[in-house]
Design a protein around this motif. Structure first.
Motif, short mmCIF file in Angstrom:
data_model
loop_
_atom_site.label_atom_id
_atom_site.label_comp_id
_atom_site.label_asym_id
_atom_site.label_seq_id
_atom_site.Cartn_x
_atom_site.Cartn_y
_atom_site.Cartn_z
N ASP A 165 35.60 34.85 41.03
CA ASP A 165 36.67 35.75 40.65
C ASP A 165 36.24 37.18 40.99
O ASP A 165 35.04 37.46 41.13
N ASP B 74 41.88 35.83 39.44
CA ASP B 74 41.38 34.48 39.19
C ASP B 74 41.57 33.67 40.48
O ASP B 74 42.70 33.35 40.87
N LYS B 75 40.47 33.34 41.14
CA LYS B 75 40.55 32.67 42.45
C LYS B 75 41.16 31.28 42.35
O LYS B 75 41.97 30.89 43.19
N SER B 76 40.78 30.53 41.32
CA SER B 76 41.28 29.17 41.21
C SER B 76 42.79 29.13 40.95
O SER B 76 43.50 28.25 41.44
N LYS B 77 43.28 30.09 40.16
CA LYS B 77 44.70 30.13 39.83
C LYS B 77 45.49 31.08 40.73
O LYS B 77 46.72 31.15 40.62
N ASN C 255 36.78 38.08 28.07
CA ASN C 255 37.59 37.16 27.26
C ASN C 255 37.97 37.74 25.91
O ASN C 255 38.41 37.03 25.02
#
Length: 834
Positions: free
Chosen positions: A472, A489-492, A538
Motif C-alpha cells: 500500500d 489500498d493496493k488489494s482493493k 488503523n
C-alpha cells in the motif's frame, strides 16, 4: 500637532484636547523594583552594559505576566525572583522603596500606523523597548507603530529624586493615538508569524520508536540568521536522546533494523548508534553528497561534482536552454558505501546527471532517472527511467516520458506518479477535454511493462508517495485548498483519506510495521498554528508531540474564518474562504483584500507563510481568498482550463467572485477593495487591471507582463509555458502571446498599481515589472515600483520579509483606508534625484 491623554474608564479611551505633551495615566503602568542588589556598577555603566541590559529584558519579557483585566482593576501579576530577592509587578503609583534598577511596563494598542514621541521623566539612563526590542536609550524616543498590540518596557538605573516619574506621549498629528488599556489577548504580529519555532523535518525509525526532528525559529537579536536544531527523540515519552545545533545532520536515513542512523555532516557520512548514542565516521572529505539510502549493510548516495567555470573567460557559450540554470552543468552520479570497510564505489557514469529513486535488494536493482536535452514536444523536457543491475552494473532504459514525476518498486511491479498524458494519455479522464500536465496521477506498471491508471477517477492531484511493507502507499495530495494524506489500498484499489485533523500536512514520516504502520506528521490549518502528532493508520487517535500554538501563540487572538463558495456563470463551483478581523464588528464597514494565484495550484489553507492572511485580518481587513479555474485539486476538467488560457477563465472567476463576495457581505465597503497576487498571481493582477475597475488598488509581486519575454528569458519560462501554453508559440499563436499579455493593454488600466519585484529574481526576471512600470509612467497612470535588492523570486530573509509585508500593507492603507502616513514614512517624497 495635537497631543492627548488617555484615561481608562472601564475599557473606554478618552482623548484630551490639550496641545502640548500629555502624561499617560499612571494607572496603566506597572513597575518592577527597585531591585536592590550588590553590584559593582549601575546597569548602564557596566563594561558589558548593552549585552547585560538586553539579556535582562529578554528574560523579563519571557516571564512577563499577562495581566487579566476585570472591570477597571488588575486582578493579578506574576512574581519574579532575582538572585535572592522576590519581586512582583505592581502599580507604578505605589511607593518605590530603596535604590536599584527598575523596569516599567505599559500595554499599547494601535488601530492604524501611529507615530509620535514617548518622553520618559524621572528615571536615570532610561532605555525604551517595544516587544522586547531596543528602540533607543534616551529620555525622548520616537515610535513608529503599525496597527497592532505591543508591550512597551522601560529599563533604568534608578529613580531621580528631584523629578517624579512619568511617561508622556505626543502624537505627530491628531490621528496618532494610542490605547493603553490592558488586553486579555493580542492580535497576531508579523514577528510571531515569521519567528515562531516550527518543525521543518521529520524522520521516523522503521520500528516507530525514534524520531529525528528538526526545528527552525528566528530571534530579533540574530537578525536573518535562523536558529536550527535537530534532535533525536524517543517517541514513547517525547524525550530528547541526542541534540545537534552545529554541524546538523542532513539526508538522514534509518537502517532497516532501526539501530543506526546514517547522515551527512561536516563533509562526512556518519553513523549514529542509537543504543550507545555514539557516532562513527564512515566516510570523510566528501562534499555535495545527498540522498542517502540504506541498501542492505551499505549506503547509496548521490555525489555531485560542481562545474568549474574558466575564471579567465570573458564569455559563455550556452549549450542549451537549461544553461540559464546556474547549476545545470554540475554532474551528479550514484555511489555505494560499504559501511564495514569504508570503501566507496561509483555505480553510474554518465554525462547526464543520474538521480536515485528506489532500490530493490531482492532483485539487486536500482531505479534512477536522467533528463537529456529534448525539446521535441511540450513541456520541452524528457525524463528517462532507468534500471541499474547492481551486480553487473548494466543499465536498462525502462522508458522515456514527458510528464514523469517519480517511481517506487513494489513486489510485482512499480508505482509511478506522472501527469495525465503519461503513456499516451492513459491517465486522461476525458479525451475531449484539455488536461494539465501538473495534475499529478498515480499509475501501476506490472512486471510485464503494462501500465494502468489508478487515479483517473480520483479528483485530488497526487504529490509524493511512500510505500508500506504490504505494498500500500501513503500519498500527499492537493485536494481543493487542502493538502491531506491518503492511503491507497493496493488489494482493493481504493483511496481513503487519513484523518490527520489538519488542513495542510507540511511534513510526515512513516514507520513501516507489518500490522500497524505509524505516522508522524506536522501540519497547520487556516487559523491554527503548526502541531505535530503521532498516529497509527488503523486509529484516529493522536499523540501530540509539538504545539506551536502553546509555545508561540498562547495569548493571541484570531478572527473567524468562513467558507464562501459560489457558482460561476458556466456552472462551476468556485471554492473560497473569508478571513474576518480579530475584533470583527458586523455593524462596521471594512476594507477588503482579494487574493488568488490563478496559476496551476490552489492557494492552500496554510496558517502562515509568505502571504499572511491572518496578519492582514488582524490589521483590519476582510480577506477573500478564492480558487479560480485552472487550479489542480478540483479535477482534470477544472485544472485543464489553465492551458492556453493565461487568465481568460481565471479573470472571469475573480471578477464574478468578488462581486458575489461583495453582495454577500454587507460589512465590506465595495469602494475600498484591493487585490493582489504573486508570480502567476502577479500576472493575474496586471491582467485584471486591464479588464475591470472593480478594485480601488492593486499589488503585483513578481508578475509577468509580457508572455513572450517570460517564455524566452525566465528560468522556468519555456518549460512552464510548455504546459500553460501547450503547443502555442509566438510564431504560431501570436494572438495568445499579445492579447493575454497585460503590457499590450496597459492603456486600459485605471487602477492604482503597486509593482514589487526582487531585483535578483531568476524565475520571473525583474524586467517584467519594469515593462509595465515604463508603460504606465508614459501613459500618465498611477503606478509605483519597489525593488528589493538581492532578493530572488521569493522574499525569504527575515528583515526583507518584514519590509515587503510593510510595503504591501502600507500601500493598501494609503489607498483603501485613506491613511498615507505609513507609506510616506517608508517612501517619503523628495525633490532630489536619488
Amino acid at each position: 500637532m495635537k497631543a492627548f491623554t488617555l484615561v481608562c474608564t472601564s475599557l473606554a479611551m478618552a482623548i484630551s484636547g490639550i496641545a502640548h505633551g500629555a502624561e499617560i495615566d499612571i494607572s496603566h503602568i506597572q513597575r518592577l523594583g527597585p531591585v536592590i542588589q550588590l553590584t559593582a556598577t549601575p546597569l548602564s555603566k557596566s563594561a558589558q552594559a548593552d549585552a547585560l541590559r538586553a539579556n535582562l529584558v529578554t528574560n523579563l519579557v519571557a516571564k512577563l505576566a499577562v495581566n487579566v483585566v476585570e472591570g477597571s482593576g488588575l486582578k493579578k501579576s506574576n512574581s519574579i525572583q532575582v538572585f535572592n530577592q522576590q519581586l512582583t509587578w505592581q502599580a507604578a503609583s505605589s511607593t518605590a522603596e530603596g535604590e536599584g534598577w527598575l523596569a516599567y511596563q505599559l500595554p499599547v494598542s494601535t488601530h492604524r500606523f501611529t507615530q509620535g514621541t514617548l518622553t520618559v521623566k524621572g528615571l536615570d539612563n532610561p532605555q525604551v523597548y517595544v516587544n522586547g526590542q531596543l528602540v533607543k536609550s534616551a529620555n525622548e524616543v520616537s515610535l513608529n507603530l503599525t496597527n497592532g498590540d505591543y508591550q512597551v518596557l522601560v529599563l533604568a538605573d534608578g529613580l531621580q529624586k528631584e523629578v517624579p516619574f512619568s511617561l508622556d506621549w505626543q502624537g505627530k498629528s491628531d490621528v496618532d493615538q494610542l490605547d493603553f488599556t490592558q488586553q486579555k489577548s493580542q492580535r497576531v504580529s508579523a514577528q510571531q508569524l515569521f519567528d515562531a519555532k516550527v518543525i521543518n523535518s521529520l524522520t521516523l525509525s522503521p520500528n516507530g520508536k525514534y524520531l529525528l526532528q528538526s526545528t527552525i525559529e528566528y530571534q530579533a537579536s540574530q537578525g536573518d540568521t535562523a536558529i536550527e536544531v535537530t534532535e533525536l527523540r524517543k517517541v514513547s515519552d517525547n524525550s530528547v536522546m541526542y541534540r545537534w545545533q552545529d554541524n546538523r545532520p542532513s539526508s538522514a536515513v534509518w537502517s532497516g533494523d532501526s539501530k543506526q542512523l546514517a547522515f551527512v555532516a561536516n563533509k562526512q557520512i556518519q553513523l549514529l548508534n542509537v543504543a550507545e548514542l555514539t557516532i562513527q565516521v564512515v566516510a570523510s572529505d566528501i562534499d555535495n553528497v545527498s540522498g542517502l539510502h540504506w541498501y542492505g549493510d551499505s549506503v547509496l548516495f548521490n555525489w555531485e561534482k560542481p562545474f568549474k567555470a574558466d575564471e579567465k573567460a570573458t564569455s559563455k557559450r550556452f549549450r542549451a536552454l537549461e544553461d540559464r540554470w546556474s547549476d545545470w552543468r554540475n554532474n551528479s552520479q550514484i555511489y555505494q558505501l560499504d559501511v564495514a570497510s569504508g570503501f566507496i564505489r561509483q555505480l553510474t557514469d554518465n554525462k547526464i546527471s543520474s538521480s536515485f529513486l528506489d532500490a530493490s535488494v531482492d532483485n539487486g536493482t536500482l531505479l534512477l532517472t536522467r533528463s537529456p536535452v529534448d525539446y521535441a514536444q511540450p513541456a520541452h523536457g524528457l525524463t528517462q527511467l532507468v534500471e541499474l543491475n547492481l551486480n553487473a552494473l548494466t543499465e536498462t532504459v525502462i522508458g522515456q516520458y514527458r510528464s514523469f514525476s517519480s517511481a517506487l518498486y513494489a513486489d510485482d511491479g512499480m508505482y509511478i506518479t506522472a501527469g495525465p498524458r503519461f503513456m499516451d494519455g492513459v491517465g486522461v479522464q476525458d479525451k475531449t477535454i484539455e488536461v494539465n500536465d501538473y495534475d499529478g496521477q498515480l499509475y501501476w506498471r506490472d512486471g510485464k511493462g503494462n501500465v494502468s491508471a489508478l487515479s483517473k477517477d480520483f479528483t485530488p492531484a497526487i504529490g509524493s508517495m511512500t510505500k508500506l511493507e504490504n505494498d500500500d502507499v501513503i500519498l500527499t495530495v492537493t485536494e481543493g485548498d487542502r493538502s491531506p494524506l491518503y492511503l491507497f489500498d493496493k488489494s482493493k484499489k481504493r483511496f481513503s483519506r487519513i484523518d490527520t485533523g489538519v488542513d495542510m500536512v507540511d511534513y510526515f514520516s512513516v514507520a513501516i510495521e507489518p500490522s500497524t504502520p505509524t505516522i508522524v506528521f506536522a501540519g497547520t490549518s487556516a487559523t491554527a498554528p503548526q502541531k505535530t502528532f503521532k498516529m497509527t493508520l488503523n486509529s484516529s487517535g493522536k499523540q501530540l508531540l509539538f504545539d506551536s500554538q502553546q509555545q508561540s501563540y498562547a495569548n493571541t487572538r484570531f478572527g473567524d474564518i468562513q467558507d464562501f463558495d459560489f457558482t460561476n456563470k458556466h456552472g462551476h463551483n468556485i471554492d473560497g474562504r473569508v478571513y474576518l478581523p480579530a475584533d470583527f464588528d458586523a455593524s462596521k464597514k471594512y476594507p477588503a483584500l482579494v487574493y488568488y494565484y490563478g496559476g496551476t495550484s490552489p492557494v492552500g489553507r496554510h496558517f502562515t507563510g509568505r502571504w499572511p492572511f491572518n496578519l492582514w485580518a488582524a490589521q483590519g481587513y476582510v480577506v477573500y481568498v478564492l480558487q479560480p479555474n485552472g487550479a489542480t485539486g478540483y479535477g482534470q476538467a477544472f485544472s485543464g482550463r489553465h492551458v492556453n488560457a493565461w487568465g481568460k477563465y481565471s479573470a472571469e472567476d475573480i471578477i464574478e467572485g468578488t462581486n458575489a463576495f461583495l453582495d454577500a457581505h454587507d460589512f465590506v465597503d465595495p469602494k475600498r477593495v484591493g487585490n493582489m497576487g504573486a508570480s502567476y498571481g502577479g500576472f493575474m493582477t496586471m491582467y485584471l487591471a486591464t479588464k475591470t475597475d472593480i478594485f480601488a488598488a492593486s499589488m503585483s509581486h513578481a508578475g509577468i507582463s509580457n508572455l513572450s519575454s517570460y517564455w524566452g528569458h525566465g528560468w522556468w519560462g519555456y518549460g512552464y509555458s510548455g504546459v500553460a501554453s501547450r503547443g502555442s508559440f509566438p510564431w504560431n499563436n501570436p494572438e495568445l502571446y499579445v492579447e493575454q499579455s497585460p503590457l499590450y493593454h496597459a492603456d486600459k488600466i485605471t487602477t492604482p498599481l503597486l509593482l514589487i519585484h526582487g531585483n535578483a529574481d531568476t524565475n520571473v526576471p525583474v524586467g517584467e515589472s519594469h515593462y509595465m512600470y515604463t508603460a504606465l509612467k508614459l501613459l500618465g497612470k498611477e503606478v509605483e515600483l519597489v525593488e528589493f535588492n538581492g532578493q530572488n523570486h521569493h522574499i525569504n530573509t527575515r528583515q526583507a520579509r518584514f519590509d515587503w509585508w510593510d510595503t504591501t500593507m502600507a500601500w493598501f492603507d494609503l489607498k483603501l483606508k485613506d491613511q498615507p502616513e505609513w507609506w510616506n514614512s517608508l517612501y517619503p517624497e523628495t525633490t532630489e534625484q536619488q
